[in-house]
Design a protein around this motif. Structure first.
Motif, short mmCIF file in Angstrom:
data_model
loop_
_atom_site.label_atom_id
_atom_site.label_comp_id
_atom_site.label_asym_id
_atom_site.label_seq_id
_atom_site.Cartn_x
_atom_site.Cartn_y
_atom_site.Cartn_z
N GLU A 60 -7.20 -5.90 7.54
CA GLU A 60 -6.17 -6.69 6.88
C GLU A 60 -6.76 -7.49 5.83
O GLU A 60 -6.36 -7.59 4.78
CB GLU A 60 -5.92 -7.88 7.82
CG GLU A 60 -4.78 -7.49 9.01
CD GLU A 60 -3.56 -6.78 8.38
OE1 GLU A 60 -3.09 -7.78 7.35
OE2 GLU A 60 -2.98 -5.92 8.62
N LEU A 75 -6.76 -0.53 -0.46
CA LEU A 75 -6.86 -0.78 1.13
C LEU A 75 -8.01 0.13 1.59
O LEU A 75 -8.37 1.15 1.23
CB LEU A 75 -5.48 -0.15 1.77
CG LEU A 75 -4.25 -0.91 1.25
CD1 LEU A 75 -3.04 -0.12 1.59
CD2 LEU A 75 -4.27 -2.27 1.99
N ASP A 89 -9.92 1.52 5.45
CA ASP A 89 -10.06 1.75 6.55
C ASP A 89 -10.96 2.48 7.18
O ASP A 89 -11.68 3.13 6.51
CB ASP A 89 -8.46 2.07 7.49
CG ASP A 89 -7.94 1.51 8.68
OD1 ASP A 89 -8.67 1.42 9.52
OD2 ASP A 89 -6.46 1.26 8.82
N LEU A 114 -2.68 6.10 4.04
CA LEU A 114 -3.09 4.89 4.40
C LEU A 114 -2.22 3.68 3.56
O LEU A 114 -1.46 2.78 3.89
CB LEU A 114 -4.42 4.47 4.47
CG LEU A 114 -4.90 3.09 4.20
CD1 LEU A 114 -4.46 2.51 5.53
CD2 LEU A 114 -6.38 2.74 3.90
N TYR A 115 -2.30 4.08 2.31
CA TYR A 115 -1.51 3.26 1.26
C TYR A 115 -0.12 3.16 1.43
O TYR A 115 0.60 2.29 1.70
CB TYR A 115 -1.94 3.73 -0.27
CG TYR A 115 -1.19 2.98 -1.37
CD1 TYR A 115 -1.68 1.74 -1.80
CD2 TYR A 115 0.07 3.40 -2.01
CE1 TYR A 115 -0.99 1.16 -2.71
CE2 TYR A 115 0.71 2.78 -2.93
CZ TYR A 115 0.28 1.48 -3.23
OH TYR A 115 1.01 0.67 -4.27
N TYR A 158 1.43 4.13 4.27
CA TYR A 158 1.68 3.42 5.49
C TYR A 158 1.79 1.98 5.33
O TYR A 158 2.68 1.26 5.86
CB TYR A 158 0.71 3.93 6.54
CG TYR A 158 0.86 2.99 7.91
CD1 TYR A 158 1.72 3.33 8.75
CD2 TYR A 158 -0.20 2.10 8.01
CE1 TYR A 158 1.77 2.59 9.90
CE2 TYR A 158 -0.14 1.30 9.28
CZ TYR A 158 0.93 1.69 10.17
OH TYR A 158 0.91 0.89 11.34
N GLN A 159 0.70 1.63 4.59
CA GLN A 159 0.66 -0.07 4.75
C GLN A 159 1.54 -0.69 3.91
O GLN A 159 2.21 -1.77 4.22
CB GLN A 159 -0.86 -0.21 4.30
CG GLN A 159 -1.27 -1.80 4.58
CD GLN A 159 -1.55 -1.95 6.27
OE1 GLN A 159 -1.70 -0.88 6.82
NE2 GLN A 159 -1.68 -2.84 6.72
N THR A 160 1.86 -0.15 2.66
CA THR A 160 2.81 -0.67 1.59
C THR A 160 4.28 -0.49 2.22
O THR A 160 5.22 -1.51 2.16
CB THR A 160 2.75 0.00 0.29
OG1 THR A 160 3.06 1.43 0.51
CG2 THR A 160 1.68 -0.37 -0.36
N ARG A 185 5.03 -0.78 5.48
CA ARG A 185 5.02 -1.95 6.43
C ARG A 185 5.06 -3.31 5.93
O ARG A 185 5.60 -4.21 6.51
CB ARG A 185 3.86 -1.80 7.55
CG ARG A 185 3.85 -0.57 8.29
CD ARG A 185 2.60 -0.75 9.08
NE ARG A 185 2.57 -1.79 9.99
CZ ARG A 185 3.07 -2.29 10.95
NH1 ARG A 185 4.12 -1.20 11.47
NH2 ARG A 185 3.04 -3.27 11.63
N HIS A 186 4.41 -3.36 4.87
CA HIS A 186 4.21 -4.76 4.19
C HIS A 186 4.97 -5.18 2.84
O HIS A 186 5.10 -6.32 2.31
CB HIS A 186 2.81 -5.42 4.01
CG HIS A 186 2.26 -5.34 5.36
ND1 HIS A 186 2.38 -6.34 6.53
CD2 HIS A 186 0.95 -4.44 5.78
CE1 HIS A 186 1.56 -6.26 7.38
NE2 HIS A 186 0.96 -5.09 7.21
#
Length: 315
Positions: A79, A111, A113, A304-305, A307-309, A311-312
Motif C-alpha cells: 500500500e 507500485l 510488491d 501488477l500495475y 491490477y492495482q489501478t 482496483r483503485h
C-alpha cells in the motif's frame, strides 16, 4: 493510436531485469544487469540505470509511460510501496520507500510488491492461468515463494506475509531445519536445502554440490540421489495437497529452477499429491509445471500495475 507501456522491473539477488511492457503483455524493450555490478549495496544504482535507459527508449520512440511496477525478493508494504526489513538477497533495500523514490524520479505512479506476487499476476493476466478466477503459484528456487489469487484478488495478508508457502509445516517429527523453520516445505524442496542435505548424506558427490548436481546424479542412477529426489517429490506432493485442500484453486502453477529439474518427475509428484489431497478437490484443480525466465516476472510488473489501478482507479 499512441503506444503505451508500463516500465516493469524485477529486482533479484543476482540479476535485475527490466522492460517496457504494453497493457496487452507485449514486451517492447528489455534490459538486464548484475544487481551488484558496482559492488555491494548498489542495487539502486543498477535499478535506476536500467530504468533510465528504458525511459529514454520510451521517449525516443514516442511510447507513453503509464507507470512503474516493481518486484523485489521479500515482503513489501504494498500500500505504501515500502520494502520490508526481512529482505536477505538485497538487504540495502530494507525499509526503502521505493515506490515514492521511483515516482519522484520518473513522474508517474509506481507500485512495488513481492516478486512472486508479480509472477502470479503475470501468469493470471497474460499467461498459463489467464482468465482463471483463482490461482496459486509456487516458485521453487534457492528458496520457496508463493503467490495466491482468490476470486480475482491478490492475497497479501494482514502484514504482507500472505503466500509464504515455503513455511507450510509438512513434518512435525523431524530434525530437518532450514534457514527459516523446522519441518517446513522449504527445508525439503528449496534448492539451498536440497544441496545442504546432499552434502550431509552424499559426500561422494563432492564438495561443490547444488540441487542440479543431485538431480543429475539421480538421472545417472545414483541410489542415494534417487532416494533424496523421491523425498523431494513426496514433500512437494504434500505441500501441493495442502494448497489443494485449503484453497481448492482452479490452477496451481509450479515454477523455478528446482521445478524445472522436477518436470520429468511430474508424474511422481502428482502421485504423491493424490495420496494426500482430498480427491474431489483435486479433480477441480489443475496442477501445471512451468519453465519461466526472468522476463515472466518483468511482465508481471505490468500486471501488477494494471491490477492495482483497476482496483483503485489510479496508481
Amino acid at each position: 493510436m499512441a503506444r503505451q507501456a508500463i516500465l516493469s522491473i524485477d529486482v533479484g539477488g543476482t540479476t535485475t531485469a527490466a522492460g517496457l511492457v504494453t497493457p496487452q503483455g507485449e514486451m517492447l524493450a528489455h534490459a538486464q544487469a548484475a544487481t551488484h555490478s558496482e559492488g555491494p549495496g548498489t542495487v539502486l544504482d543498477t535499478l535506476f540505470e536500467l530504468a533510465d535507459g528504458l525511459a529514454a527508449t520510451a521517449k525516443a520512440e514516442g511510447i507513453t509511460l503509464l507507470g512503474l511496477g516493481v518486484g523485489v525478493p521479500g515482503v513489501v508494504d504494498a500500500e505504501r510501496g515500502i520494502v520490508g526489513e526481512d529482505i536477505k538477497n538485497v538487504p540495502e533495500l530494507a525499509g526503502c520507500p521505493l515506490a515514492e523514490r521511483l515516482a519522484a524520479r520518473y513522474g508517474v505512479s509506481a507500485l512495488v510488491d513481492n516478486d512472486v506476487n508479480l509472477l502470479a499476476l503475470g501468469q493470471w493476466r497474460f499467461g498459463a492461468a489467464r482468465a482463471a478466477r483463482s490461482l496459486v503459484l509456487l516458485a521453487l528456487g534457492t528458496g520457496v515463494g508463493g503467490g495466491i489469487i482468490l476470486d480475482g484478488r491478490l492475497v497479501r495478508g494482514a502484514g504482507g506475509y500472505g503466500g509464504e508457502l515455503g513455511c507450510i509445516p509438512i513434518n512435525f517429527d523431524t530434525s530437518r531445519v532450514s534457514a527459516f523453520g523446522r519441518g517446513w516445505l522449504d527445508s525439503y524442496v528449496s534448492g539451498r536445502e536440497i544441496a545442504e542435505t546432499a552434502r550431509q548424506r552424499l559426500p561422494d558427490l563432492g564438495d561443490d554440490i547444488s540441487a542440479a548436481t543431485v538431480f543429475q546424479a539421480a538421472r545417472d542412477g545414483h541410489a542415494g540421489a534417487r532416494a533424496l529426489v523421491e523425498e523431494v517429490c513426496q514433500a512437494l506432493g504434500a505441500g501441493l495437497a495442502i494448497i489443494v485442500n485449503a484453497l481448492n484453486p482452479e490452477v496451481v502453477l509450479v515454477t523455478g529452477g528446482v521445478a524445472e529439474s522436477l518436470i520429468p518427475m511430474e508424474g511422481t509428484v502428482l502421485r504423491w499429491v493424490s495420496e494426500y489431497a482430498f480427491r474431489r478437490a483435486l479433480v477441480t484443480t489443475r496442477i501445471q509445471f512451468l519453465s519461466l525466465d526472468k522476463r515472466a516476472t518483468v511482465v508481471g510488473g505490468a500486471a501488477l500495475y494494471l491490477y492495482q489501478t483497476s482496483r483503485h482507479g489510479g496508481g
